[in-house]
Design a protein around this motif. Structure first.
Motif, short mmCIF file in Angstrom:
data_model
loop_
_atom_site.label_atom_id
_atom_site.label_comp_id
_atom_site.label_asym_id
_atom_site.label_seq_id
_atom_site.Cartn_x
_atom_site.Cartn_y
_atom_site.Cartn_z
N SER A 313 -4.20 10.90 -4.94
CA SER A 313 -4.89 9.97 -4.04
C SER A 313 -5.87 10.70 -3.12
O SER A 313 -6.97 10.21 -2.85
CB SER A 313 -3.89 9.18 -3.21
N SER A 314 -5.50 11.88 -2.66
CA SER A 314 -6.38 12.66 -1.78
C SER A 314 -7.63 13.10 -2.52
O SER A 314 -8.75 13.07 -1.97
CB SER A 314 -5.63 13.88 -1.23
N ILE A 317 -9.92 10.03 -2.99
CA ILE A 317 -10.61 9.69 -1.75
C ILE A 317 -11.74 10.68 -1.47
O ILE A 317 -12.89 10.30 -1.21
CB ILE A 317 -9.62 9.65 -0.57
N PHE A 414 -14.38 4.23 -2.31
CA PHE A 414 -13.83 5.10 -1.26
C PHE A 414 -12.88 4.32 -0.35
O PHE A 414 -11.77 4.79 -0.04
CB PHE A 414 -14.98 5.71 -0.45
N SER A 417 -9.74 3.24 -2.20
CA SER A 417 -8.89 4.39 -2.54
C SER A 417 -7.92 4.74 -1.42
O SER A 417 -6.88 5.36 -1.67
CB SER A 417 -9.76 5.61 -2.86
N MET A 418 -8.26 4.35 -0.19
CA MET A 418 -7.35 4.61 0.93
C MET A 418 -5.99 3.98 0.69
O MET A 418 -4.95 4.51 1.09
CB MET A 418 -7.95 4.06 2.23
N ARG A 421 -2.85 5.82 -1.18
CA ARG A 421 -1.95 6.78 -0.56
C ARG A 421 -0.50 6.29 -0.60
O ARG A 421 0.42 7.06 -0.85
CB ARG A 421 -2.36 7.03 0.89
#
Length: 430
Positions: A313-314, A317, A414, A417-418, A421
């Motif tokens: 996930s990081s 992002i 973007f 995508s947060m 997490r």
């Protein structure tokens, strides 16, 4: 599962199949527009022909993906590759068919063009290849089968590298072969031979990831280690069931937006390069080769280093932020900013895309890997149709500032995508 019966399967034979398949496709792309015009078509016909593959892939990809869950990856990979081989044979035959006019059209809206017999055969060939073009989604499912949490992103990075290498070698080989007295026939014949080699490699060197016999101990890479479902047993989940899972639904939306942005870019950029930057065909080819080389570097050592220290996930992002920034820089114009944008594109996409594939594979679980990958292929195809048709039109209206629209699309990726997490932390679909 008894100890000592487990066996790891190497990803490298699949990477070679993916490489030669991509190389075969990219062999024909450079001169396809010239074939269309020779056979009576115009720019509109070329656009429609280009969209035939994603349109029929939209239909075939989820079916082939689901069948690979039921009957095994290898069988469906073989069927898909055999379909590609047959489509290239049909494509080759079309080169020698007399240009017989079937329909003659002269319209203020559609322009002036003819529908000829060889042109119709090209449409059928591209449609057939798209209908059996589930090899991408099935390959993704196969990589997911043979990967674990420790090497999943790295393996998907290798898959992306094999694709990019194919797109580097294919156009270069096409330029060499088409310069001979045989013209386009030699590259198409090369595509046939490459597709045949891919078919043979699948038959001989790609092991299946699940046993087909109930009395055989399943490998640890079997896509159904929890349920123990064997090939041919009824597959319970449907497309609607998969869509109801929040994490997967979010991934499909991200897939759609990402490929909408990319296809808009890949349609508009050649027009931008030719008209605004005044690049030649050679300069455009050098740019795409440079982009592919940087992608190989990022998806190789860079991704291998970062994936060991960051969650999927990081990387999604961070990669989507860098990717969106690339389109902002691209809108500034001139060659310097264009190459700077290429580095940002390679860095953003190289970190983000294998991570998206890795996360989707993990969220899909064991039972529906092929179905989920097939659905993602349909989402990609759906976005490709809109992007291929709309990219050129948008550039005609807004010029280089149209890349800001692409940046806005990636900005949505973007933001969305947060939310990944929470799914990355739990590893759950729910």
């Amino acid at each position: 599962m008894p100890d000592g019966k487990e066996k790891a399967i190497s990803v490298y034979p699949l990477l070679m199949v993916n490489f030669i398949g991509t190389m075969g496709i990219s062999l024909v792309l450079p001169f396809l527009i010239f074939l269309v015009e020779r056979f009576g078509g115009n720019a509109l016909v070329y656009g429609l022909l280009s969209s035939m593959y994603p349109f029929f892939q939209l239909i075939g990809s989820p079916l082939l993906g689901k069948w690979s869950d039921i009957y095994g990856r290898k069988k469906i990979l073989f069927v898909s590759q055999a379909g590609t081989l047959f489509s290239w044979i049909l494509f080759f035959i079309a080169l020698f068919v007399p240009v017989t006019i079937l329909v003659n059209i002269d319209s203020d809206i559609l322009g002036k063009f003819m529908v000829t017999l060889p042109l119709l055969m090209l449409f059928i060939a591209r449609g057939l290849d798209g209908l059996t073009g589930g090899n991408v989604s099935v390959s993704n499912a196969y990589v997911a089968d043979i990967s674990n949490d420790g090497n999943r992103s790295k393996n998907f990075g290798k898959l992306s590298i094999s694709t990019n290498l194919g797109f580097i070698v294919g156009p270069a080989l096409a330029g060499i072969l088409s310069a001979t007295v045989y013209g386009e026939a030699l590259p198409v014949l090369a595509a046939i031979l490459i597709a045949f080699v891919g078919t043979v490699m699948i038959a001989l060197y790609i092991p299946d990831t699940c046993s087909n016999k109930a009395d055989t101990v399943m490998l640890n890479v079997c896509p159904y280690p929890k349920s123990g479902r064997m090939a041919g047993e009824k597959h319970k989940n449907s497309i609607r069931d998969v869509w109801k899972i929040p994490a997967l639904r979010l991934m499909f939306i991200i897939y759609f937006l990402l490929f909408l942005g990319f296809n808009t870019f890949y349609t508009a950029f050649p027009v931008h390069a030719a008209n605004y930057l005044q690049w030649s065909i050679a300069e455009l080819g050098i740019f795409f080769s440079f982009l592919s080389i940087v992608l190989v570097i990022v998806e190789g050592p860079v991704l291998s280093y970062v994936s060991k220290r960051s969650r999927d996930s990081s990387m999604i992002i961070g990669g989507s932020f860098i990717l969106g920034l690339n389109f902002v820089v691209l809108a500034l114009g001139n060659t310097f900013f264009t190459y700077m944008a290429a580095v940002l594109l390679a860095l953003g996409n190289g970190l983000m895309w294998p991570s998206i594939q890795s996360m989707l594979a993990r969220l899909a679980g064991n039972d529906d890997q092929g179905l989920v990958q097939g659905l993602s292929g349909s989402v990609m195809s759906f976005a490709a149709i809109f992007g291929l048709i709309g990219g050129g039109l948008i550039y005609e209206l807004a010029g280089r500032w149209s890349f800001l629209l692409t940046a806005a699309i990636i900005a949505c990726v973007f933001v969305l995508s947060m939310r990944l997490r929470s799914f990355d932390a739990t590893g759950s679909q729910e």
